[in-house]
Write an enzyme that holds these catalytic residues in place. Structure first.
Site, PDB file in Angstrom:
ATOM      1  NE  ARG A  59      -2.250  -0.477  -4.163  1.00 19.53           N
ATOM      2  CZ  ARG A  59      -2.667   0.505  -3.250  1.00 19.53           C
ATOM      3  NH1 ARG A  59      -3.221   1.583  -3.232  1.00 19.53           N
ATOM      4  NH2 ARG A  59      -2.329   0.278  -1.901  1.00 19.53           N
ATOM      5  CD  GLU A  96       2.956   3.543  12.730  1.00 16.47           C
ATOM      6  OE1 GLU A  96       2.484   3.599  11.741  1.00 16.47           O
ATOM      7  OE2 GLU A  96       3.913   4.064  13.145  1.00 16.47           O
TER       8      GLU A  96
HETATM    9  P1  AMP Z   1       0.056  -3.605   5.703  1.00 17.43           P
HETATM   10  O1  AMP Z   1       0.957  -2.810   6.578  1.00 17.43           O
HETATM   11  O2  AMP Z   1       0.744  -4.708   5.336  1.00 17.43           O
HETATM   12  O3  AMP Z   1      -1.386  -3.978   6.431  1.00 17.43           O
HETATM   13  O4  AMP Z   1      -0.509  -2.771   4.403  1.00 17.43           O
HETATM   14  C1  AMP Z   1      -1.696  -2.399   4.154  1.00 17.43           C
HETATM   15  C2  AMP Z   1      -2.124  -1.939   2.779  1.00 17.43           C
HETATM   16  O5  AMP Z   1      -1.499  -0.798   2.622  1.00 17.43           O
HETATM   17  C3  AMP Z   1      -1.740  -2.975   1.604  1.00 17.43           C
HETATM   18  O6  AMP Z   1      -2.633  -3.521   1.084  1.00 17.43           O
HETATM   19  C4  AMP Z   1      -0.770  -2.237   0.721  1.00 17.43           C
HETATM   20  O7  AMP Z   1      -1.347  -2.056  -0.607  1.00 17.43           O
HETATM   21  C5  AMP Z   1      -0.807  -0.781   1.216  1.00 17.43           C
HETATM   22  N1  AMP Z   1       0.704  -0.102   1.519  1.00 17.43           N
HETATM   23  C6  AMP Z   1       0.998  -0.102   2.913  1.00 17.43           C
HETATM   24  N2  AMP Z   1       2.238   0.489   2.866  1.00 17.43           N
HETATM   25  C7  AMP Z   1       2.506   0.827   1.382  1.00 17.43           C
HETATM   26  C8  AMP Z   1       3.487   1.416   0.775  1.00 17.43           C
HETATM   27  N3  AMP Z   1       4.604   1.991   1.501  1.00 17.43           N
HETATM   28  N4  AMP Z   1       3.479   1.418  -0.496  1.00 17.43           N
HETATM   29  C9  AMP Z   1       2.382   0.928  -1.195  1.00 17.43           C
HETATM   30  N5  AMP Z   1       1.263   0.448  -0.532  1.00 17.43           N
HETATM   31  C10 AMP Z   1       1.314   0.149   0.787  1.00 17.43           C
END
Ligand code: AMP
Length: 171
Positions: A59, A96
């Protein structure tokens, strides 16, 4: 700003139980909201002389490409392993449970170039932190990491460079 927040759809228990997924497809599909999102974000970086906007699969590509077009910058893709055809530099980072890997073309960013990194949602910050490392390893100068939305309660911004994080919306 509330209009933009409200048009993002919450999908409970996706992709797994307990996670509320912020589904931005509803915002993307609404012409006015999409335009507003791009205009508001791009406005922040006008005059910054951004050379490259890095979009994070998948995205982040949409946001990154639209911002780059508005700013007169190039678009750089950060992808899942095995998707980029030429020589790549990769980074494995902690999730995680387990690990994940991202790749970038080694010649996508030149030393000293001003780089904006874009993704849709900042959650735990693990993904963006890996991208920050990759851009810096290639010699890019990070102007900011920008997001459409930040899940504040997950504290992801603590993993990212101080003062170089911007989110249009906060949940
Ligand atoms: P992160 O935990 O910050 O590494 O998130 C990883 C990726 O997953 C990001 O690029 C977000 O697009 C997606 N992502 C993680 N959690 C969510 C959520 N609750 N809703 C939508 N996208 C998420």
């Amino acid at each position: 700003m509330d209009e933009l927040k409200n048009i993002i759809r919450d999908v409970p228990d996706f992709p797994k139980k307990g996670i509320v997924f912020k589904d931005i497809t509803t915002l993307l599909a609404d012409a006015k909201s999409f335009q507003r999102m791009v205009d508001l974000l791009a406005h922040r970086y006008v005059g910054e002389k951004i050379d490259k906007v890095v979009g994070v699969e998948a995205r982040g590509f949409i946001l990154g490409a639209a911002l780059a077009y508005k700013l007169g910058a190039g678009v750089v893709l950060v992808r899942k392993p095995g998707k980029l055809p030429s020589e790549t530099f990769s980074k494995t980072y902690q999730l995680e449970y387990g690990t994940d890997t991202l790749e970038i073309h080694t010649d996508a960013i030149r030393k000293g170039e001003k780089v904006l990194i874009a993704d849709d949602v900042l959650a735990t910050g693990g993904t963006m932190s890996a991208v920050v490392d990759m851009v810096r390893d290639l010699g890019g100068e990070i102007v900011e990491c920008c997001f459409l939305a930040e899940l504040d309660f997950l504290g992801g911004r603590k993993k990212l460079p101080d003062g170089k994080v911007f989110s249009l919306l906060t949940f």
